[in-house]
Design a protein around this motif. Structure first.
Motif, PDB file in Angstrom:
ATOM      1  N   THR A   1     -33.997  -2.381   3.526  1.00 47.47           N
ATOM      2  CA  THR A   1     -33.462  -2.178   4.881  1.00 47.47           C
ATOM      3  C   THR A   1     -32.248  -1.243   4.837  1.00 47.47           C
ATOM      4  O   THR A   1     -32.133  -0.310   5.650  1.00 47.47           O
TER       5      THR A   1
ATOM      6  N   SER B   1     -33.355   2.244   4.302  1.00 42.61           N
ATOM      7  CA  SER B   1     -33.954   2.801   5.513  1.00 42.61           C
ATOM      8  C   SER B   1     -32.865   3.328   6.456  1.00 42.61           C
ATOM      9  O   SER B   1     -32.972   4.436   6.999  1.00 42.61           O
ATOM     10  N   GLU B   2     -31.802   2.540   6.624  1.00 49.24           N
ATOM     11  CA  GLU B   2     -30.699   2.963   7.494  1.00 49.24           C
ATOM     12  C   GLU B   2     -30.042   4.237   6.953  1.00 49.24           C
ATOM     13  O   GLU B   2     -29.777   5.177   7.707  1.00 49.24           O
TER      14      GLU B   2
ATOM     15  N   ARG C   1     -32.219   7.377   7.160  1.00 50.46           N
ATOM     16  CA  ARG C   1     -32.263   7.887   8.533  1.00 50.46           C
ATOM     17  C   ARG C   1     -30.968   8.631   8.854  1.00 50.46           C
ATOM     18  O   ARG C   1     -30.989   9.689   9.492  1.00 50.46           O
TER      19      ARG C   1
ATOM     20  N   GLY D   1     -25.932   1.330  11.324  1.00 50.31           N
ATOM     21  CA  GLY D   1     -26.458   1.891  10.084  1.00 50.31           C
ATOM     22  C   GLY D   1     -25.522   1.785   8.912  1.00 50.31           C
ATOM     23  O   GLY D   1     -25.821   1.115   7.926  1.00 50.31           O
TER      24      GLY D   1
ATOM     25  N   GLY E   1     -23.831  -1.887   8.603  1.00 49.95           N
ATOM     26  CA  GLY E   1     -24.872  -2.848   8.269  1.00 49.95           C
ATOM     27  C   GLY E   1     -25.372  -2.647   6.852  1.00 49.95           C
ATOM     28  O   GLY E   1     -25.519  -3.598   6.090  1.00 49.95           O
TER      29      GLY E   1
END
Lengths: 138, 136
Positions: A46, A49-50, A53, A108, A111
Protein backbone atom coordinates in the motif's frame (compact mmCIF):
# COMPACT_ATOMS: atom_id res chain seq x y z
CA UNK A 1 19.79 -17.88 9.79
CA UNK A 2 19.18 -19.79 6.61
CA UNK A 3 19.85 -17.94 3.41
CA UNK A 4 16.62 -17.26 1.57
CA UNK A 5 16.21 -16.66 -2.09
CA UNK A 6 18.42 -13.72 -2.83
CA UNK A 7 16.75 -11.46 -5.29
CA UNK A 8 19.00 -8.85 -6.83
CA UNK A 9 17.77 -5.27 -7.14
CA UNK A 10 14.74 -5.04 -9.39
CA UNK A 11 14.00 -1.82 -11.22
CA UNK A 12 10.79 -0.52 -12.73
CA UNK A 13 10.17 2.72 -14.58
CA UNK A 14 7.15 4.74 -13.49
CA UNK A 15 5.71 6.42 -16.56
CA UNK A 16 2.04 5.47 -16.48
CA UNK A 17 -0.87 4.19 -14.40
CA UNK A 18 -0.04 0.67 -15.49
CA UNK A 19 3.48 1.07 -14.12
CA UNK A 20 2.03 1.86 -10.68
CA UNK A 21 0.25 -1.51 -10.86
CA UNK A 22 3.58 -3.16 -11.84
CA UNK A 23 5.33 -1.54 -8.88
CA UNK A 24 2.70 -3.01 -6.53
CA UNK A 25 3.22 -6.48 -8.02
CA UNK A 26 7.01 -6.19 -7.87
CA UNK A 27 6.98 -5.11 -4.21
CA UNK A 28 4.53 -7.86 -3.29
CA UNK A 29 6.80 -10.47 -4.88
CA UNK A 30 9.82 -9.31 -2.89
CA UNK A 31 7.80 -8.93 0.34
CA UNK A 32 6.65 -12.55 -0.01
CA UNK A 33 10.21 -13.70 -0.76
CA UNK A 34 11.56 -12.16 2.48
CA UNK A 35 8.62 -13.70 4.37
CA UNK A 36 6.88 -10.59 5.64
CA UNK A 37 3.60 -11.38 7.42
CA UNK A 38 0.42 -10.88 5.41
CA UNK A 39 -0.38 -7.63 7.23
CA UNK A 40 3.15 -6.30 6.66
CA UNK A 41 3.01 -7.30 2.98
CA UNK A 42 -0.25 -5.40 2.67
CA UNK A 43 1.21 -2.35 4.43
CA UNK A 44 4.36 -2.15 2.34
CA UNK A 45 2.50 -2.72 -0.94
CA UNK A 46 0.00 0.00 0.00
CA UNK A 47 2.83 2.40 0.89
CA UNK A 48 4.56 1.60 -2.41
CA UNK A 49 1.34 2.27 -4.30
CA UNK A 50 0.98 5.71 -2.70
CA UNK A 51 4.62 6.64 -3.33
CA UNK A 52 4.66 5.33 -6.90
CA UNK A 53 1.57 7.42 -7.65
CA UNK A 54 3.28 10.48 -6.14
CA UNK A 55 6.32 9.83 -8.35
CA UNK A 56 4.05 9.74 -11.38
CA UNK A 57 1.68 12.61 -10.53
CA UNK A 58 3.95 15.08 -8.72
CA UNK A 59 7.41 14.01 -9.93
CA UNK A 60 6.36 13.72 -13.56
CA UNK A 61 7.42 10.07 -13.63
CA UNK A 62 10.62 8.40 -12.50
CA UNK A 63 11.78 5.01 -11.39
CA UNK A 64 11.71 2.58 -8.53
CA UNK A 65 14.23 0.04 -7.30
CA UNK A 66 13.27 -2.80 -4.99
CA UNK A 67 15.92 -4.75 -3.04
CA UNK A 68 16.04 -7.24 -0.22
CA UNK A 69 17.98 -6.20 2.88
CA UNK A 70 19.38 -8.25 5.74
CA UNK A 71 20.68 -6.82 9.01
CA UNK A 72 21.87 -10.17 10.36
CA UNK A 73 18.76 -10.68 12.46
CA UNK A 74 15.94 -9.82 10.15
CA UNK A 75 15.27 -9.54 6.46
CA UNK A 76 13.31 -6.85 4.80
CA UNK A 77 12.38 -5.06 1.64
CA UNK A 78 13.82 -1.67 0.67
CA UNK A 79 12.26 0.47 -2.02
CA UNK A 80 13.77 3.61 -3.55
CA UNK A 81 11.55 5.99 -5.52
CA UNK A 82 13.34 8.62 -7.59
CA UNK A 83 12.10 11.35 -9.85
CA UNK A 84 13.65 14.47 -11.35
CA UNK A 85 10.55 16.58 -10.80
CA UNK A 86 10.25 19.97 -9.11
CA UNK A 87 10.93 18.67 -5.57
CA UNK A 88 8.77 19.31 -2.53
CA UNK A 89 9.14 22.94 -1.35
CA UNK A 90 7.61 22.57 2.13
CA UNK A 91 8.17 19.12 3.61
CA UNK A 92 6.35 19.81 6.88
CA UNK A 93 3.28 20.82 4.96
CA UNK A 94 3.57 17.84 2.60
CA UNK A 95 3.55 15.49 5.61
CA UNK A 96 0.40 17.01 7.06
CA UNK A 97 -2.58 14.62 6.85
CA UNK A 98 -5.12 15.99 4.45
CA UNK A 99 -2.82 18.49 2.75
CA UNK A 100 -2.72 18.14 -1.02
CA UNK A 101 -1.75 20.24 -4.01
CA UNK A 102 -3.29 17.69 -6.34
CA UNK A 103 -6.63 15.94 -6.50
CA UNK A 104 -5.82 13.24 -3.95
CA UNK A 105 -6.79 12.97 -0.31
CA UNK A 106 -3.48 14.22 1.04
CA UNK A 107 -2.70 10.92 2.73
CA UNK A 108 -0.02 9.62 0.39
CA UNK A 109 3.20 10.79 2.05
CA UNK A 110 2.06 10.84 5.66
CA UNK A 111 0.13 7.59 5.30
CA UNK A 112 2.99 5.82 3.54
CA UNK A 113 5.40 6.89 6.32
CA UNK A 114 3.13 5.32 8.94
CA UNK A 115 3.00 2.03 7.04
CA UNK A 116 6.76 1.37 6.87
CA UNK A 117 9.57 1.00 9.45
CA UNK A 118 12.08 3.41 7.94
CA UNK A 119 11.42 6.41 5.75
CA UNK A 120 13.98 8.81 4.29
CA UNK A 121 13.39 11.65 1.91
CA UNK A 122 15.77 13.90 -0.02
CA UNK A 123 14.20 16.57 -2.14
CA UNK A 124 15.32 19.69 -3.97
CA UNK A 125 14.27 21.72 -6.97
CA UNK A 126 17.54 20.81 -8.73
CA UNK A 127 17.70 17.07 -8.19
CA UNK A 128 14.07 16.11 -7.72
CA UNK A 129 12.82 13.78 -5.01
CA UNK A 130 14.25 10.52 -3.72
CA UNK A 131 12.36 8.53 -1.11
CA UNK A 132 13.73 5.36 0.52
CA UNK A 133 11.47 3.14 2.60
CA UNK A 134 12.22 -0.11 4.41
CA UNK A 135 9.94 -2.71 5.95
CA UNK A 136 11.48 -5.42 8.16
CA UNK A 137 10.15 -8.89 8.91
CA UNK A 138 9.09 -9.33 12.54
CA UNK B 1 -7.43 -0.31 -20.43
CA UNK B 2 -9.28 -3.11 -18.64
CA UNK B 3 -12.81 -2.55 -17.38
CA UNK B 4 -14.53 -4.01 -14.36
CA UNK B 5 -17.77 -5.86 -15.26
CA UNK B 6 -21.03 -4.78 -13.61
CA UNK B 7 -23.70 -7.49 -13.14
CA UNK B 8 -27.39 -6.85 -12.56
CA UNK B 9 -29.10 -9.22 -10.12
CA UNK B 10 -32.72 -8.27 -9.50
CA UNK B 11 -32.73 -4.75 -8.07
CA UNK B 12 -29.00 -4.80 -7.31
CA UNK B 13 -25.87 -4.06 -9.31
CA UNK B 14 -23.00 -6.32 -8.32
CA UNK B 15 -19.42 -5.31 -8.96
CA UNK B 16 -16.79 -7.87 -8.12
CA UNK B 17 -13.34 -6.36 -8.55
CA UNK B 18 -11.10 -9.21 -9.66
CA UNK B 19 -8.05 -7.36 -10.96
CA UNK B 20 -5.37 -5.05 -9.65
CA UNK B 21 -6.95 -1.86 -10.99
CA UNK B 22 -5.00 0.97 -12.53
CA UNK B 23 -6.23 4.42 -11.54
CA UNK B 24 -7.86 4.84 -14.96
CA UNK B 25 -9.78 1.60 -14.55
CA UNK B 26 -11.03 2.82 -11.15
CA UNK B 27 -12.24 6.11 -12.62
CA UNK B 28 -13.92 4.26 -15.52
CA UNK B 29 -15.74 2.02 -13.02
CA UNK B 30 -17.09 5.10 -11.25
CA UNK B 31 -18.53 6.42 -14.52
CA UNK B 32 -19.82 3.06 -15.77
CA UNK B 33 -21.60 2.45 -12.50
CA UNK B 34 -23.35 5.84 -12.47
CA UNK B 35 -24.51 5.12 -16.03
CA UNK B 36 -25.81 1.65 -15.11
CA UNK B 37 -27.68 2.89 -12.03
CA UNK B 38 -29.61 5.35 -14.18
CA UNK B 39 -30.23 2.93 -17.06
CA UNK B 40 -31.38 0.03 -14.85
CA UNK B 41 -33.07 2.03 -12.07
CA UNK B 42 -31.43 -0.30 -9.52
CA UNK B 43 -31.62 0.80 -5.89
CA UNK B 44 -28.60 -1.06 -4.58
CA UNK B 45 -24.93 -1.42 -5.45
CA UNK B 46 -22.68 -4.08 -3.94
CA UNK B 47 -18.96 -3.76 -4.46
CA UNK B 48 -17.14 -6.98 -3.65
CA UNK B 49 -13.47 -6.38 -2.84
CA UNK B 50 -12.68 -9.92 -1.62
CA UNK B 51 -10.03 -10.26 -4.33
CA UNK B 52 -8.30 -6.94 -3.61
CA UNK B 53 -4.87 -7.32 -1.96
CA UNK B 54 -4.75 -3.65 -1.05
CA UNK B 55 -6.97 -0.58 -0.93
CA UNK B 56 -4.85 2.55 -1.22
CA UNK B 57 -6.02 6.15 -0.93
CA UNK B 58 -7.00 6.31 -4.61
CA UNK B 59 -9.23 3.24 -4.50
CA UNK B 60 -10.55 4.35 -1.10
CA UNK B 61 -11.55 7.68 -2.57
CA UNK B 62 -13.16 5.91 -5.54
CA UNK B 63 -15.30 3.82 -3.15
CA UNK B 64 -16.39 6.96 -1.26
CA UNK B 65 -17.19 8.75 -4.50
CA UNK B 66 -19.22 5.80 -5.83
CA UNK B 67 -21.21 5.76 -2.57
CA UNK B 68 -21.94 9.50 -2.88
CA UNK B 69 -22.85 9.32 -6.56
CA UNK B 70 -25.21 6.39 -6.06
CA UNK B 71 -26.83 8.15 -3.08
CA UNK B 72 -27.67 11.08 -5.33
CA UNK B 73 -29.06 8.59 -7.89
CA UNK B 74 -31.26 6.95 -5.22
CA UNK B 75 -29.19 3.81 -4.71
CA UNK B 76 -27.47 2.41 -1.61
CA UNK B 77 -23.87 1.22 -1.84
CA UNK B 78 -22.40 -1.51 0.32
CA UNK B 79 -18.75 -2.57 0.14
CA UNK B 80 -18.30 -6.23 1.03
CA UNK B 81 -15.49 -8.73 1.54
CA UNK B 82 -12.72 -6.52 2.87
CA UNK B 83 -9.76 -8.62 4.00
CA UNK B 84 -8.59 -8.15 7.61
CA UNK B 85 -5.08 -7.06 6.52
CA UNK B 86 -6.65 -4.49 4.19
CA UNK B 87 -8.81 -3.11 7.01
CA UNK B 88 -5.79 -2.82 9.34
CA UNK B 89 -3.76 -1.05 6.65
CA UNK B 90 -6.59 1.34 5.73
CA UNK B 91 -6.93 2.51 9.31
CA UNK B 92 -3.17 3.03 9.67
CA UNK B 93 -3.07 4.88 6.36
CA UNK B 94 -5.64 7.27 7.82
CA UNK B 95 -8.47 6.51 5.44
CA UNK B 96 -11.87 6.53 7.10
CA UNK B 97 -14.06 5.57 4.09
CA UNK B 98 -16.61 8.19 5.02
CA UNK B 99 -20.19 7.46 4.09
CA UNK B 100 -19.48 3.89 3.07
CA UNK B 101 -21.56 1.04 4.39
CA UNK B 102 -19.73 -2.25 4.71
CA UNK B 103 -20.79 -5.84 5.22
CA UNK B 104 -18.77 -9.02 5.64
CA UNK B 105 -20.08 -10.76 2.53
CA UNK B 106 -22.42 -10.36 -0.45
CA UNK B 107 -25.36 -12.03 1.32
CA UNK B 108 -25.21 -9.63 4.27
CA UNK B 109 -24.73 -6.76 1.86
CA UNK B 110 -27.98 -7.69 0.13
CA UNK B 111 -29.79 -7.86 3.48
CA UNK B 112 -28.45 -4.43 4.38
CA UNK B 113 -29.69 -2.95 1.12
CA UNK B 114 -33.10 -4.60 1.49
CA UNK B 115 -33.42 -3.25 5.06
CA UNK B 116 -32.36 0.27 4.05
CA UNK B 117 -34.84 0.14 1.18
CA UNK B 118 -37.68 -1.06 3.44
CA UNK B 119 -37.00 1.78 5.92
CA UNK B 120 -37.13 4.28 3.14
CA UNK B 121 -40.38 2.96 1.67
CA UNK B 122 -42.01 2.95 5.09
CA UNK B 123 -40.90 6.52 5.60
CA UNK B 124 -42.40 7.53 2.25
CA UNK B 125 -45.68 5.76 3.06
CA UNK B 126 -45.88 7.45 6.47
CA UNK B 127 -45.69 10.76 4.69
CA UNK B 128 -48.66 9.95 2.52
CA UNK B 129 -51.96 9.77 4.51
CA UNK B 130 -53.80 8.00 1.65
CA UNK B 131 -51.31 5.16 1.70
CA UNK B 132 -52.09 4.20 5.29
CA UNK B 133 -55.06 1.99 4.50
CA UNK B 134 -53.05 0.27 1.81
CA UNK B 135 -50.34 -0.77 4.24
CA UNK B 136 -50.88 -4.35 5.43
Amino acid sequence: MTAGVDLGPQAQAIRSDEDVVRVRQLVRGVAVAVKLSLVDQTKVVTAASELARNTLVYGGGGSVEVTTVDNGRRRGVRIVFADSGPGIPDLDLAFTDGYTTGSGMGLGLSGARRLVDEFEIETSAETGTRITVTKWSR
Amino acid sequence: MERVPILKIGDILLVSIQLDMSDQTAVALQEDLAERIVVTGCHGVIIDITALDIVDSFVGRMLSTIASISKVLDAETVVVGMRPAVAITLVELGLSLNGIRTALNVERGMELIAAARADELEYQLDDDPDAETATP
